[in-house]
Design a protein around this motif. Structure first.
Motif, PDB file in Angstrom:
ATOM      1  N   VAL A 184      -6.346  -2.340 -17.072  1.00 37.78           N
ATOM      2  CA  VAL A 184      -7.742  -2.085 -17.457  1.00 37.78           C
ATOM      3  C   VAL A 184      -7.916  -2.351 -18.961  1.00 37.78           C
ATOM      4  N   ALA A 185      -6.943  -1.915 -19.757  1.00 39.46           N
ATOM      5  CA  ALA A 185      -7.019  -2.168 -21.205  1.00 39.46           C
ATOM      6  C   ALA A 185      -7.047  -3.669 -21.468  1.00 39.46           C
ATOM      7  N   SER A 186      -6.156  -4.399 -20.829  1.00 39.21           N
ATOM      8  CA  SER A 186      -6.068  -5.843 -21.064  1.00 39.21           C
ATOM      9  C   SER A 186      -7.367  -6.554 -20.660  1.00 39.21           C
ATOM     10  N   ILE A 187      -7.903  -6.198 -19.504  1.00 39.54           N
ATOM     11  CA  ILE A 187      -9.150  -6.847 -19.049  1.00 39.54           C
ATOM     12  C   ILE A 187     -10.295  -6.556 -20.017  1.00 39.54           C
ATOM     13  N   ASN A 188     -10.254  -5.378 -20.633  1.00 38.37           N
ATOM     14  CA  ASN A 188     -11.316  -5.009 -21.579  1.00 38.37           C
ATOM     15  C   ASN A 188     -10.977  -5.384 -23.026  1.00 38.37           C
ATOM     16  N   LYS A 209      20.620  -9.161 -10.788  1.00 36.10           N
ATOM     17  CA  LYS A 209      21.055  -7.972 -10.029  1.00 36.10           C
ATOM     18  C   LYS A 209      20.089  -7.661  -8.886  1.00 36.10           C
ATOM     19  N   GLY A 210      18.976  -8.392  -8.825  1.00 37.14           N
ATOM     20  CA  GLY A 210      18.056  -8.207  -7.700  1.00 37.14           C
ATOM     21  C   GLY A 210      16.918  -7.230  -7.951  1.00 37.14           C
ATOM     22  N   TRP A 211      16.610  -6.946  -9.236  1.00 38.81           N
ATOM     23  CA  TRP A 211      15.486  -6.050  -9.557  1.00 38.81           C
ATOM     24  C   TRP A 211      14.591  -6.726 -10.586  1.00 38.81           C
ATOM     25  N   ALA A 212      13.330  -6.317 -10.658  1.00 41.65           N
ATOM     26  CA  ALA A 212      12.380  -6.983 -11.560  1.00 41.65           C
ATOM     27  C   ALA A 212      12.473  -6.411 -12.970  1.00 41.65           C
ATOM     28  N   GLN A 213      12.684  -7.291 -13.937  1.00 41.06           N
ATOM     29  CA  GLN A 213      12.659  -6.879 -15.346  1.00 41.06           C
ATOM     30  C   GLN A 213      11.206  -6.860 -15.795  1.00 41.06           C
ATOM     31  N   ILE A 214      10.783  -5.744 -16.373  1.00 41.33           N
ATOM     32  CA  ILE A 214       9.375  -5.603 -16.767  1.00 41.33           C
ATOM     33  C   ILE A 214       9.265  -5.183 -18.224  1.00 41.33           C
ATOM     34  N   ASN A 215       8.097  -5.439 -18.800  1.00 42.15           N
ATOM     35  CA  ASN A 215       7.773  -4.852 -20.090  1.00 42.15           C
ATOM     36  C   ASN A 215       7.470  -3.377 -19.802  1.00 42.15           C
ATOM     37  N   PRO A 216       8.308  -2.448 -20.274  1.00 41.36           N
ATOM     38  CA  PRO A 216       8.176  -1.060 -19.816  1.00 41.36           C
ATOM     39  C   PRO A 216       6.871  -0.388 -20.199  1.00 41.36           C
ATOM     40  N   LYS A 217       6.194  -0.930 -21.204  1.00 46.13           N
ATOM     41  CA  LYS A 217       4.949  -0.280 -21.621  1.00 46.13           C
ATOM     42  C   LYS A 217       3.794  -0.605 -20.664  1.00 46.13           C
ATOM     43  N   THR A 218       3.851  -1.799 -20.079  1.00 49.50           N
ATOM     44  CA  THR A 218       2.726  -2.239 -19.254  1.00 49.50           C
ATOM     45  C   THR A 218       3.115  -2.484 -17.796  1.00 49.50           C
ATOM     46  N   GLY A 220       0.805  -1.229   0.000  1.00 51.99           N
ATOM     47  CA  GLY A 220       0.000   0.000   0.000  1.00 51.99           C
ATOM     48  C   GLY A 220       0.828   1.264   0.000  1.00 51.99           C
ATOM     49  N   GLY A 221       2.072   1.195  -0.504  1.00 53.31           N
ATOM     50  CA  GLY A 221       2.915   2.388  -0.614  1.00 53.31           C
ATOM     51  C   GLY A 221       2.577   3.182  -1.866  1.00 53.31           C
ATOM     52  N   PHE A 222       3.522   4.014  -2.320  1.00 52.41           N
ATOM     53  CA  PHE A 222       3.245   4.926  -3.428  1.00 52.41           C
ATOM     54  C   PHE A 222       2.796   4.193  -4.694  1.00 52.41           C
ATOM     55  N   GLY A 223       3.469   3.074  -5.019  1.00 52.73           N
ATOM     56  CA  GLY A 223       3.113   2.356  -6.242  1.00 52.73           C
ATOM     57  C   GLY A 223       1.784   1.641  -6.103  1.00 52.73           C
ATOM     58  N   GLY A 224       1.673   0.806  -5.072  1.00 56.89           N
ATOM     59  CA  GLY A 224       0.501  -0.056  -4.909  1.00 56.89           C
ATOM     60  C   GLY A 224      -0.785   0.723  -4.686  1.00 56.89           C
ATOM     61  N   ALA A 225      -0.745   1.722  -3.805  1.00 54.92           N
ATOM     62  CA  ALA A 225      -1.965   2.492  -3.510  1.00 54.92           C
ATOM     63  C   ALA A 225      -2.443   3.215  -4.769  1.00 54.92           C
ATOM     64  N   THR A 226      -1.489   3.760  -5.544  1.00 55.70           N
ATOM     65  CA  THR A 226      -1.876   4.465  -6.778  1.00 55.70           C
ATOM     66  C   THR A 226      -2.516   3.499  -7.775  1.00 55.70           C
ATOM     67  N   ALA A 227      -1.892   2.334  -7.945  1.00 62.60           N
ATOM     68  CA  ALA A 227      -2.443   1.358  -8.909  1.00 62.60           C
ATOM     69  C   ALA A 227      -3.856   0.948  -8.489  1.00 62.60           C
ATOM     70  N   ALA A 228      -4.031   0.643  -7.191  1.00 59.42           N
ATOM     71  CA  ALA A 228      -5.348   0.196  -6.699  1.00 59.42           C
ATOM     72  C   ALA A 228      -6.401   1.267  -6.979  1.00 59.42           C
ATOM     73  N   LYS A 229      -6.069   2.508  -6.630  1.00 62.48           N
ATOM     74  CA  LYS A 229      -7.031   3.600  -6.818  1.00 62.48           C
ATOM     75  C   LYS A 229      -7.369   3.792  -8.308  1.00 62.48           C
ATOM     76  N   TYR A 230      -6.337   3.842  -9.157  1.00 63.24           N
ATOM     77  CA  TYR A 230      -6.590   4.193 -10.557  1.00 63.24           C
ATOM     78  C   TYR A 230      -7.250   3.068 -11.352  1.00 63.24           C
ATOM     79  N   ILE A 231      -7.075   1.817 -10.931  1.00 68.00           N
ATOM     80  CA  ILE A 231      -7.837   0.755 -11.621  1.00 68.00           C
ATOM     81  C   ILE A 231      -9.326   1.020 -11.400  1.00 68.00           C
ATOM     82  N   LYS A 232      -9.687   1.382 -10.162  1.00 64.94           N
ATOM     83  CA  LYS A 232     -11.106   1.671  -9.863  1.00 64.94           C
ATOM     84  C   LYS A 232     -11.569   2.946 -10.583  1.00 64.94           C
ATOM     85  N   VAL A 233     -10.681   3.953 -10.676  1.00 63.27           N
ATOM     86  CA  VAL A 233     -11.051   5.201 -11.370  1.00 63.27           C
ATOM     87  C   VAL A 233     -11.311   4.915 -12.854  1.00 63.27           C
ATOM     88  N   PHE A 234     -10.450   4.078 -13.453  1.00 61.61           N
ATOM     89  CA  PHE A 234     -10.572   3.813 -14.895  1.00 61.61           C
ATOM     90  C   PHE A 234     -11.725   2.858 -15.210  1.00 61.61           C
TER      91      PHE A 234
END
Ligand SMILES: Cc1cc2nc3c(=O)[nH]c(=O)nc-3n(C[C@H](O)[C@H](O)[C@H](O)COP(=O)(O)OP(=O)(O)OC[C@H]3O[C@@H](n4cnc5c(N)ncnc54)[C@H](O)[C@@H]3O)c2cc1C
Length: 434
Positions: free
Chosen positions: A353-357, A305-314, A47-61
């Protein structure tokens, strides 16, 4: 004797299949489907800066997607502005937020538990209380963990005597108390890790606000910065501010000139540098080397190196489908900051949200803005803009930059005011209503 709770933790460490056999374990845990309503269920961890924002904006979108945020604490203390608590001009309550607005205004289901296991194949997470939550998409934003093994003699328990205060809360209070108890004429030593770490300018802001407190209360004291790097964020602006406000009270030692700490004796409060110096501190603020949050490391989401590699677009993990890693744990070119994590949260929310829709994610532009205080009335800042598209996350050339050097008191005072406004806005955007 191992109890059920320990067993869950163990399965988190070693992977359920190696220790128990997935089937036997699955039979002993209940899947809680009460939150699974609407089009899909997204579980957000942290529930820090990343998680709280994601949770809120999924509901907003898209309010028809159900969202469950899992966070152990009922209160969260922001690292941004935690240095003002250490400097003594703000209180811990001033940097406290809770999750009530996410629940009441946006309909996010809040669960105060720790996630101890991620089962990517079964698409469930297991909580500390043994319950399992089923997800369609999982967002992972657990922040950072510390790598104590990088410095000889360092161990997690030493944070009780040599606080890091790099996760805000009790550690912030402990460091403040040690500073208050330090004698006039004492030395405050800060051990600064190599890149990458959470909040690149954070150590230098902290040094500034410690110096501000000492100048006003214990003026014979010294702030000694032992750095594993040869340069740092907003260096010119910080150094200009230190000289103007604190004279020679703050001394920065770069890695090549003996700043790199290679060994620590927590009991004696002594650190040893690569150039063979032995330095005793009255207070030692030891900021350990850093890597992604433990969940990312334990469940196959991290690189070597101890960090998560992500698809930067998503922000979807490159290793595991339908898991999105955001915030400090993600390997990106952006600085590891609350503002970046907030930007990641919005980007991941839009992609989910895009993927789910059944739609493709759009190209977006995201931002990082960072203010630092050199004193309560002296602010400096840096901003950058990033394009997020198929090519990855790239800085927009010519957009952003640092605030100018050589400005007068009035200018710096304004930047300090903007810093407070920045803080109020980002907190409101992340946990409250905007
Ligand atoms: C001294 C200092 C000053 C800073 N100042 C600034 C600033 O001025 N501006 C700025 O933008 N950034 C600043 N930062 C950086 C900022 O705090 C981080 O970059 C930001 O918190 C990262 O967000 P996050 O979501 O990745 O992690 P966090 O905010 O740390 O959130 C992670 C959350 O995950 C939870 N969690 C962890 N594991 C689990 C689990 N297994 N199950 C459930 N929950 C879990 C934790 O309890 C935590 O609440 C500063 C940092 C420091 C240390």
């Amino acid at each position: 004797m191992i109890n059920r709770r320990d067993l869950l933790k163990l399965t988190g460490l070693a992977g359920v299949s190696t220790l128990l056999g997935g089937k036997a374990f699955a039979m002993s845990s209940k899947v809680d489907e009460s939150a699974v309503k609407g089009k899909a269920h997204v579980v957000v961890i942290g529930g820090g800066f990343g998680g709280a924002t994601a949770a809120k904006y999924i509901k907003v979108f898209d309010k028809d997607i159900s969202v469950t945020l899992v966070e152990p604490s009922t209160k969260y203390y922001t690292c941004p502005f935690s240095n003002t608590v250490i400097g003594g001009f703000k209180k811990l309550e001033d940097i406290e937020v809770d999750f009530s607005k996410l629940k009441d205004l946006y309909g996010v289901n809040i669960v105060h538990q720790t996630v101890v296991e991620i089962d990517a194949a079964g698409k469930t997470v297991t909580l500390d209380n043994g319950k399992k939550l089923k997800y369609d998409k999982l967002v992972v934003s657990p922040g950072i963990s510390f790598n104590y093994s990088a410095v000889e003699g360092a161990k997690p328990e030493m944070a009780e005597t040599l606080p890091h205060a790099w996760k805000a809360g009790p550690q912030t209070v402990l460091l403040r108390k040690q500073l208050e108890a330090m004698p006039d004429g004492g030395t405050f030593v800060m051990v600064i890790p190599p890149n990458p770490y959470r909040c690149p300018p954070g150590p230098y802001e902290r040094a500034s606000l410690v110096a501000w407190y000492l100048k006003n209360n214990k003026p014979k004291s010294k702030v000694l910065l032992l750095d594993a790097k040869n340069e740092f964020a907003k260096q010119k602006l910080f150094m200009e501010g230190w000289q103007a406000l604190y004279g020679n009270m703050v001394e920065w030692v770069q890695a090549d000139l003996g700043g790199k700490v290679v060994k620590v004796d927590p009991k004696e409060k002594i650190v040893y540098t690569s150039s063979g110096e032995k330095i005793k501190g009255d207070v030692i603020n030891f900021i350990p080397h850093q890597k992604a949050g433990e969940l990312v490391l334990k469940f196959g989401l991290a690189d070597d190196k101890g960090w998560a590699q992500i698809n930067p677009k998503t922000f979807e993990s490159k290793n595991v489908k339908d898991i999105y890693v955001i915030g400090d744990s993600a390997a990106t070119i952006m600085p590891k900051s609350g503002f970046s994590a907030n930007s990641h949260g919005k980007a991941a929310a839009a992609a989910i949200v895009a993927s789910i829709n059944g739609k493709n994610p759009e190209d977006i532009t995201i931002v990082n803005i960072c203010y630092s205080l050199v004193s309560p009335d002296y602010g400096i800042s840096v901003a950058a803009v990033y394009n997020v598209n198929e090519k990855g996350i790239t800085a927009v050339q010519g957009a952003g930059g640092v605030s100018p050097a050589g400005m007068d008191e009035k200018f710096r005072k304004k930047e300090a005011i903007y810093a407070q406004v920045w803080y109020d806005n980002i907190v409101a955007d992340t946990w409250g209503k905007v």
